[in-house]
Design a protein around this motif. Sequence first.
Motif, mmCIF file in Angstrom:
data_model
loop_
_atom_site.group_PDB
_atom_site.id
_atom_site.type_symbol
_atom_site.label_atom_id
_atom_site.label_comp_id
_atom_site.label_asym_id
_atom_site.label_seq_id
_atom_site.Cartn_x
_atom_site.Cartn_y
_atom_site.Cartn_z
ATOM 1 N N ALA A 176 0.809 -1.219 0.000
ATOM 2 C CA ALA A 176 0.000 0.000 0.000
ATOM 3 C C ALA A 176 0.841 1.267 0.000
ATOM 4 C CB ALA A 176 -0.931 -0.005 1.213
ATOM 5 N N ASN A 177 2.108 1.155 0.417
ATOM 6 C CA ASN A 177 2.995 2.320 0.483
ATOM 7 C C ASN A 177 3.943 2.406 -0.706
ATOM 8 O OD1 ASN A 177 1.987 3.160 3.058
ATOM 9 N ND2 ASN A 177 3.196 1.521 4.006
ATOM 10 N N GLY A 178 3.745 1.546 -1.691
ATOM 11 C CA GLY A 178 4.582 1.596 -2.880
ATOM 12 C C GLY A 178 5.884 0.830 -2.773
ATOM 13 N N ALA A 179 6.074 0.074 -1.725
ATOM 14 C CA ALA A 179 7.293 -0.710 -1.561
ATOM 15 C C ALA A 179 7.186 -2.030 -2.321
ATOM 16 C CB ALA A 179 7.559 -0.988 -0.084
ATOM 17 N N GLY A 180 8.295 -2.487 -2.864
ATOM 18 C CA GLY A 180 8.330 -3.764 -3.554
ATOM 19 C C GLY A 180 8.082 -4.915 -2.589
ATOM 20 N N ILE A 181 7.745 -6.073 -3.146
ATOM 21 C CA ILE A 181 7.388 -7.230 -2.328
ATOM 22 C C ILE A 181 8.458 -8.310 -2.465
ATOM 23 C CG2 ILE A 181 5.676 -9.038 -1.900
ATOM 24 C CD1 ILE A 181 3.616 -7.158 -3.278
ATOM 25 N N VAL A 182 8.980 -8.741 -1.336
ATOM 26 C CA VAL A 182 9.931 -9.852 -1.271
ATOM 27 C C VAL A 182 9.268 -10.990 -0.513
ATOM 28 C CG1 VAL A 182 12.060 -10.652 -0.151
ATOM 29 C CG2 VAL A 182 12.060 -8.520 -1.454
ATOM 30 N N VAL A 183 9.259 -12.171 -1.109
ATOM 31 C CA VAL A 183 8.778 -13.373 -0.424
ATOM 32 C C VAL A 183 9.964 -14.294 -0.207
ATOM 33 C CG1 VAL A 183 7.328 -15.431 -0.586
ATOM 34 C CG2 VAL A 183 6.446 -13.218 -1.345
ATOM 35 N N LYS A 184 10.204 -14.646 1.034
ATOM 36 C CA LYS A 184 11.288 -15.574 1.353
ATOM 37 C C LYS A 184 10.720 -16.983 1.467
ATOM 38 C CE LYS A 184 14.368 -12.343 3.739
ATOM 39 N NZ LYS A 184 15.174 -12.109 4.974
ATOM 40 N N ALA A 185 11.275 -17.891 0.679
ATOM 41 C CA ALA A 185 10.863 -19.293 0.700
ATOM 42 C C ALA A 185 12.073 -20.158 1.003
ATOM 43 C CB ALA A 185 10.253 -19.688 -0.641
ATOM 44 N N SER A 186 11.810 -21.372 1.445
ATOM 45 C CA SER A 186 12.888 -22.303 1.767
ATOM 46 C C SER A 186 13.087 -23.263 0.607
ATOM 47 C CB SER A 186 12.545 -23.086 3.039
ATOM 48 O OG SER A 186 13.575 -23.988 3.377
ATOM 49 N N ALA A 187 14.343 -23.468 0.218
ATOM 50 C CA ALA A 187 14.651 -24.396 -0.873
ATOM 51 C C ALA A 187 16.061 -24.945 -0.671
ATOM 52 C CB ALA A 187 14.543 -23.704 -2.216
ATOM 53 N N ARG A 188 16.195 -26.242 -0.853
ATOM 54 C CA ARG A 188 17.519 -26.874 -0.819
ATOM 55 C C ARG A 188 17.672 -27.633 -2.138
ATOM 56 N NH1 ARG A 188 18.851 -28.554 5.425
ATOM 57 N NH2 ARG A 188 17.592 -26.954 6.431
ATOM 58 N N ASP A 189 18.079 -28.861 -2.083
ATOM 59 C CA ASP A 189 18.172 -29.666 -3.301
ATOM 60 C C ASP A 189 16.880 -30.446 -3.487
ATOM 61 O OD1 ASP A 189 18.577 -31.205 -1.068
ATOM 62 O OD2 ASP A 189 20.079 -32.511 -1.971
ATOM 63 N N TRP A 190 15.772 -29.773 -3.237
ATOM 64 C CA TRP A 190 14.457 -30.389 -3.303
ATOM 65 C C TRP A 190 13.818 -30.144 -4.677
ATOM 66 C CZ3 TRP A 190 13.053 -27.089 1.525
ATOM 67 C CH2 TRP A 190 13.687 -27.610 2.664
ATOM 68 N N ALA A 191 12.780 -30.913 -4.961
ATOM 69 C CA ALA A 191 11.982 -30.681 -6.163
ATOM 70 C C ALA A 191 10.836 -29.730 -5.868
ATOM 71 C CB ALA A 191 11.448 -32.011 -6.685
ATOM 72 N N PHE A 192 10.939 -29.057 -4.739
ATOM 73 C CA PHE A 192 9.877 -28.144 -4.331
ATOM 74 C C PHE A 192 10.472 -27.008 -3.509
ATOM 75 C CE2 PHE A 192 10.246 -31.618 -1.290
ATOM 76 C CZ PHE A 192 10.483 -30.948 -0.110
ATOM 77 N N ALA A 193 9.731 -25.917 -3.437
ATOM 78 C CA ALA A 193 10.033 -24.838 -2.489
ATOM 79 C C ALA A 193 9.030 -24.966 -1.353
ATOM 80 C CB ALA A 193 9.921 -23.475 -3.161
ATOM 81 N N ARG A 194 9.460 -24.626 -0.145
ATOM 82 C CA ARG A 194 8.589 -24.782 1.018
ATOM 83 C C ARG A 194 8.186 -23.426 1.564
ATOM 84 N NH1 ARG A 194 10.544 -26.905 6.876
ATOM 85 N NH2 ARG A 194 11.371 -24.790 6.779
#
Length: 391
Positions: A340-358
């Motif tokens: 709402a204030n014009g700031a960019g959005i960062v999403v932190k996700a967990s990932a290792r040598d997986w076939a998925f992000a958590r």
Amino acid sequence: MAPTEVTVVDLRSDTVSKPTAQMRIRMAAAEVGDDVYGEDPTVNELEARTAAIFGKEAGLFVPSGTMGNLLAIMVHCHRRGTEALVGDLSHIFLYEQGGASHLAGVQLATLRNEQDGTFSLQELRRRIRHDDYHEPITSLVVVENTHNICGGKVVPLSFLDELAALVRQPGVGTGSARIALHMDGARIFNAAASLGVGVERICRDFDSVSICLSKGLSAPVGSVLVGAKDFIAEARRLRKALGGGMRQVGILAAAGLVALEEVVPLLGKDHERTKKIAKGKIFPPAIHALQSPNITVDLDTVQSNILLVEITQPQLTASEFSARLGTVEPEELEAGLTDANGAGIVVKASARDWAFARLVLYHQVDDKQVELAIRKLEHVIGQYDKRWPRA
């Protein structure tokens, strides 16, 4: 040019949760004593209350879930030459540095975890040792609930009941020694919230349970190990050997009491928000609604506060996907992908040598942050779908 201000939605783990305001108040005012002498009243209250909730005789406050699990293994597998059976995707096997072997002298043997966090009881029965001088002694079976790497799966009560019945059959195991059951219940309250039953029912047939206070329950430090009085007495002794004897630690235990009173009842909301990111509504469309050929989720597997985002595009790794979610590109700002204030959005996700992000939710991730996360996911997945469109 990257934006100077960003809003961060941190979904790497529920371990990044922070103490609530009430926790900080109670911590500052906590009555304390020397816990090694058993004289810290706040610790004593936390241990007794947790044990009562789980229907066990006693509890022990420890610095971490890893220590709680290790102590359980050490007490249950007290003889040299013993073995514990664990899932091959269990936290104990994968992410606790093999402490059972190099600190406790206990061999871990693995059973293949099914997608629902269980393992084959037929295979378990076959793997239990008998009276043979060549073999180690099967002394313990461990279940993780909810199951982290299986995507926060809630282990079915029917499986737990059948497991308990199996290991307590006459003639199962070596000699007269009974095989013990331990539950790595780091997120056991999430399992209870999902099933709509009390933790006492889930852990009814288990000799010990380790419960984490510092994940979704938001306490800054600590776990509680619960079990019979004699079991906890031995665990308390071994805790000192592992360097876990703490002194005026009621300051930390106070936060654990608040977690039990005020945060546990909120866990269902975390589950709802996790499902919202997975499924969503018409706008903003969440992962499943996008019907991406590259990134998807299995809605039937979303049971608690953990969401596994499957990477089906062979040219994309989970680590690359996670890194992209953590980056704000200029075109995002131009497209209005901001808070709402014009700031960019960062999403932190967990990932290792997986076939998925958590992605993992906790109660400090509110509805506004969930919507920001969904918008970011929609944009990034859309970029990949333009690069690799459906054939």
